[in-house]
Design a protein around this motif. Structure first.
Motif, mmCIF file in Angstrom:
data_model
loop_
_atom_site.group_PDB
_atom_site.id
_atom_site.type_symbol
_atom_site.label_atom_id
_atom_site.label_comp_id
_atom_site.label_asym_id
_atom_site.label_seq_id
_atom_site.Cartn_x
_atom_site.Cartn_y
_atom_site.Cartn_z
ATOM 1 N N VAL A 300 0.813 -1.214 0.000
ATOM 2 C CA VAL A 300 0.000 0.000 0.000
ATOM 3 C C VAL A 300 0.845 1.262 0.000
ATOM 4 C CG1 VAL A 300 -1.901 -1.177 1.178
ATOM 5 C CG2 VAL A 300 -0.232 0.121 2.523
ATOM 6 N N GLY A 301 2.161 1.135 0.159
ATOM 7 C CA GLY A 301 3.055 2.281 0.059
ATOM 8 C C GLY A 301 3.497 2.885 1.367
ATOM 9 N N CYS A 302 3.219 2.218 2.487
ATOM 10 C CA CYS A 302 3.625 2.773 3.783
ATOM 11 C C CYS A 302 5.145 2.953 3.871
ATOM 12 C CB CYS A 302 3.160 1.876 4.921
ATOM 13 S SG CYS A 302 1.373 1.700 5.062
ATOM 14 N N ALA A 379 -5.144 5.817 13.678
ATOM 15 C CA ALA A 379 -4.020 6.663 13.292
ATOM 16 C C ALA A 379 -3.836 6.668 11.777
ATOM 17 C CB ALA A 379 -2.748 6.175 13.981
ATOM 18 N N ILE A 380 -3.926 5.506 11.156
ATOM 19 C CA ILE A 380 -3.789 5.428 9.695
ATOM 20 C C ILE A 380 -4.907 6.210 9.018
ATOM 21 C CG2 ILE A 380 -3.808 3.873 7.712
ATOM 22 C CD1 ILE A 380 -2.611 1.723 9.558
ATOM 23 N N ALA A 389 -2.816 8.653 -0.734
ATOM 24 C CA ALA A 389 -2.889 7.489 -1.624
ATOM 25 C C ALA A 389 -2.655 6.199 -0.853
ATOM 26 C CB ALA A 389 -1.886 7.621 -2.762
ATOM 27 N N SER A 390 -1.678 6.194 0.041
ATOM 28 C CA SER A 390 -1.418 4.990 0.836
ATOM 29 C C SER A 390 -2.587 4.697 1.765
ATOM 30 C CB SER A 390 -0.130 5.168 1.647
ATOM 31 O OG SER A 390 0.997 5.215 0.802
ATOM 32 N N ARG A 391 -3.141 5.744 2.369
ATOM 33 C CA ARG A 391 -4.303 5.540 3.246
ATOM 34 C C ARG A 391 -5.470 4.934 2.469
ATOM 35 N NH1 ARG A 391 -7.314 10.767 4.162
ATOM 36 N NH2 ARG A 391 -8.008 10.073 2.100
ATOM 37 N N ASP A 392 -5.705 5.446 1.281
ATOM 38 C CA ASP A 392 -6.820 4.934 0.481
ATOM 39 C C ASP A 392 -6.585 3.494 0.043
ATOM 40 O OD1 ASP A 392 -8.052 7.340 0.815
ATOM 41 O OD2 ASP A 392 -7.622 8.097 -1.203
ATOM 42 N N ARG A 395 -7.424 1.395 2.960
ATOM 43 C CA ARG A 395 -8.869 1.259 3.103
ATOM 44 C C ARG A 395 -9.457 0.245 2.122
ATOM 45 N NH1 ARG A 395 -10.597 7.689 3.560
ATOM 46 N NH2 ARG A 395 -10.112 7.953 5.797
ATOM 47 N N SER A 396 -8.848 0.132 0.950
ATOM 48 C CA SER A 396 -9.393 -0.749 -0.085
ATOM 49 C C SER A 396 -8.921 -2.195 0.048
ATOM 50 C CB SER A 396 -9.020 -0.220 -1.474
ATOM 51 O OG SER A 396 -7.621 -0.309 -1.691
ATOM 52 N N LEU A 397 -8.028 -2.460 1.003
ATOM 53 C CA LEU A 397 -7.563 -3.829 1.193
ATOM 54 C C LEU A 397 -8.725 -4.734 1.636
ATOM 55 C CD1 LEU A 397 -4.219 -3.385 3.191
ATOM 56 C CD2 LEU A 397 -4.430 -4.242 0.840
ATOM 57 N N PRO A 398 -8.698 -5.994 1.259
ATOM 58 C CA PRO A 398 -9.647 -6.943 1.853
ATOM 59 C C PRO A 398 -9.465 -6.970 3.373
ATOM 60 C CG PRO A 398 -8.543 -7.912 -0.033
ATOM 61 C CD PRO A 398 -7.833 -6.619 0.244
ATOM 62 N N GLU A 399 -10.524 -7.249 4.081
ATOM 63 C CA GLU A 399 -10.489 -7.191 5.539
ATOM 64 C C GLU A 399 -9.361 -8.033 6.125
ATOM 65 O OE1 GLU A 399 -11.428 -6.264 9.471
ATOM 66 O OE2 GLU A 399 -11.968 -5.316 7.560
ATOM 67 N N GLU A 400 -9.149 -9.218 5.599
ATOM 68 C CA GLU A 400 -8.101 -10.088 6.142
ATOM 69 C C GLU A 400 -6.725 -9.464 5.961
ATOM 70 O OE1 GLU A 400 -6.371 -14.664 5.731
ATOM 71 O OE2 GLU A 400 -8.049 -13.994 4.485
ATOM 72 N N ALA A 401 -6.479 -8.891 4.779
ATOM 73 C CA ALA A 401 -5.182 -8.263 4.523
ATOM 74 C C ALA A 401 -4.976 -7.044 5.421
ATOM 75 C CB ALA A 401 -5.072 -7.866 3.057
ATOM 76 N N ARG A 402 -6.047 -6.277 5.629
ATOM 77 C CA ARG A 402 -5.941 -5.105 6.499
ATOM 78 C C ARG A 402 -5.635 -5.526 7.933
ATOM 79 N NH1 ARG A 402 -10.131 -2.845 4.785
ATOM 80 N NH2 ARG A 402 -11.616 -3.277 6.465
ATOM 81 N N GLN A 403 -6.279 -6.571 8.409
ATOM 82 C CA GLN A 403 -6.014 -7.048 9.766
ATOM 83 C C GLN A 403 -4.589 -7.582 9.893
ATOM 84 O OE1 GLN A 403 -7.869 -6.603 12.478
ATOM 85 N NE2 GLN A 403 -9.234 -5.439 11.129
ATOM 86 N N ASN A 404 -4.081 -8.211 8.852
ATOM 87 C CA ASN A 404 -2.706 -8.705 8.890
ATOM 88 C C ASN A 404 -1.713 -7.547 8.933
ATOM 89 O OD1 ASN A 404 -3.458 -11.379 8.900
ATOM 90 N ND2 ASN A 404 -3.268 -11.633 6.686
#
Length: 412
Positions: A300-302, A379-380, A389-392, A395-404
């Motif tokens: 995501v570019g973090c 915070a994110i 762009a990284s924040r967006d 946000r668009s990640l699948p829930e599992e990927a976001r939790q990981n």
């Protein structure tokens, strides 16, 4: 894929690659494979340890100074020592004690500044940007009161004291590497234009949330004056409360109230604090999820701003000499948008902040400079400006990927 890490693993003597555009990822990966056969030297271990412990590899003399500095860091100053007459805390460790000495703190400090659209006013005539909210008994008897927000302030914030772990390694980064990471004009077109602050001494700014200090010594010297109200050899006169004078009876201790030796030993203590090691579960499945979260962090570019690793330059101390360490920061100023804008800095607008180090997140429970975010996700979500762009993408990640991804950050 962490291609930057692949290059460093293939040939650790190379300078770290801090920013890699998507168009170059394949080339970097191929370069790493080509280099892997040419470099036989093993990759050195990362410098880290349990929170509050010293860096590995200290000499006996350095270990002794670390222990001396830790004791002074916890020393409680009194009026007779020169505390105040206005101050915030009576000891350094009061603001840096979680989870150990040298960590972050729960006691916020209030700052106020004025921004006119182009220039930052630290309100020196009104007592300065740091408000001192405690008064000694002698100070109260002499008529002094806690400082209030100066007239004309356009930004006021209660800052959370950040952890000090690993700052000696940050100081030991070659300035040329920091300059190489900067991209003030967004020459690579990725929408991120991190820039170096000039700091307050030789070399770029790298300490303080607005990157206004170049050295650990100046960072600690200012905190000694502002937070404890102690005069120093560099500034032997009392801070003027609310811009006024200090009655002689309010602080009869002779100036300077601490000497260079005190500052040098406390600086050595902070310099030799190790960055905290990650907090990882023993279960292989849980570790695998964290590894997937690291991949999502990159995707995501973090890592464009939160540079995972650095290598220090040549240094007379073996513990700081060409050492790899985790930081998750590029130490540059970035505009994060209006949602986090409040105070300004000597070289930073209200919305510009030096990229926060993420190492040590496992030990935090409040996030962002003012602790307003009660979760890493919150915070994110508040990131804007260059981080939009990284924040967006987050946000668009699948829930599992976001939790990981969150699991990964919570392990740092």
């Amino acid at each position: 894929m962490d291609t930057t890490g692949a290059v460093r693993r293939a040939c650790p003597s190379l300078r770290p690659v801090h920013h890699v555009s998507q168009a170059r990822l394949g080339l970097v990966a191929l370069s790493a494979l080509a280099l892997s056969g040419a470099c036989a030297s093993p990759v050195p271990d990362l410098a880290e340890g349990p929170p509050g412990e010293p860096l590995p590899g200290l000499t006996q003399a350095e270990s002794d100074r670390f222990a001396q500095g830790r004791a002074l860091f916890a020393r409680e100053f009194t009026e007779d020592d020169g505390l105040g007459p206005l101050f915030n805390q009576a000891r350094c460790s009061s603001c840096h004690d979680l989870p150990t000495s040298g960590g972050h703190g729960a006691e916020p400090v209030r700052k106020a500044t004025r921004w006119d659209g182009t220039r930052c006013d630290l309100l020196v005539e009104g007592g300065g940007d740091l408000l001192q909210t405690s008064v000694t008994d002698r100070g109260r008897a002499a008529g002094l009161v806690p400082e209030l927000t100066p007239e004309g302030a356009t930004g006021v914030v209660e800052l959370q004291a950040p952890p000090l772990y690993g700052l000696g390694l940050v100081e030991a980064i070659d300035p040329a590497d920091l300059r190489a990471a900067a991209d003030p004009d967004d020459a690579d077109g990725d929408g991120i234009s991190g820039r170096l602050a000039p700091g307050d001494a030789d070399g770029p700014g790298r300490f303080g949330m607005k990157a206004n200090h170049s050295t650990l010594y100046s960072f600690i010297e200012e905190a000694t004056r502002g937070e404890l109200g102690l005069t120093t050899p560099d500034h032997p006169f009392e801070t003027r409360p609310q811009g006024g004078s200090v009655p002689e009876a309010a602080d009869p201790a002779s100036d300077p109230e601490v000497d260079r030796g005190f500052l040098d030993v406390v600086t050595a203590y902070v310099r030799f604090l190790a960055p905290p090691e990650p907090v990882l579960p023993t279960d292989p499945g849980a570790r695998a999820l964290i590894a997937e979260g690291r991949e999502a962090f990159d995707a995501v570019g973090c890592a464009s701003c939160h540079t995972p690793e650095w290598t220090t330059g040549p240094n007379p101390s073996p513990a700081l000499d060409r050492v790899r360490f985790r930081a998750y920061s590029d130490f540059l100023l970035h505009d994060l948008g209006p949602d986090v804008a409040d105070i300004c800095g000597p070289s930073a607008s209200p919305s510009e902040w030096r990229t926060a180090r993420l190492v040590g997140l496992a030990h935090r429970r409040a996030y962002l400079h003012d602790g307003r975010a009660q979760s890493i996700d919150a915070a994110i979500q508040r990131h804007g400006g260059e981080a939009t762009a990284s924040r967006d993408r987050y946000r668009s990640l699948p829930e599992e990927a976001r939790q990981n991804l969150l699991r990964f950050l919570q392990s740092l």
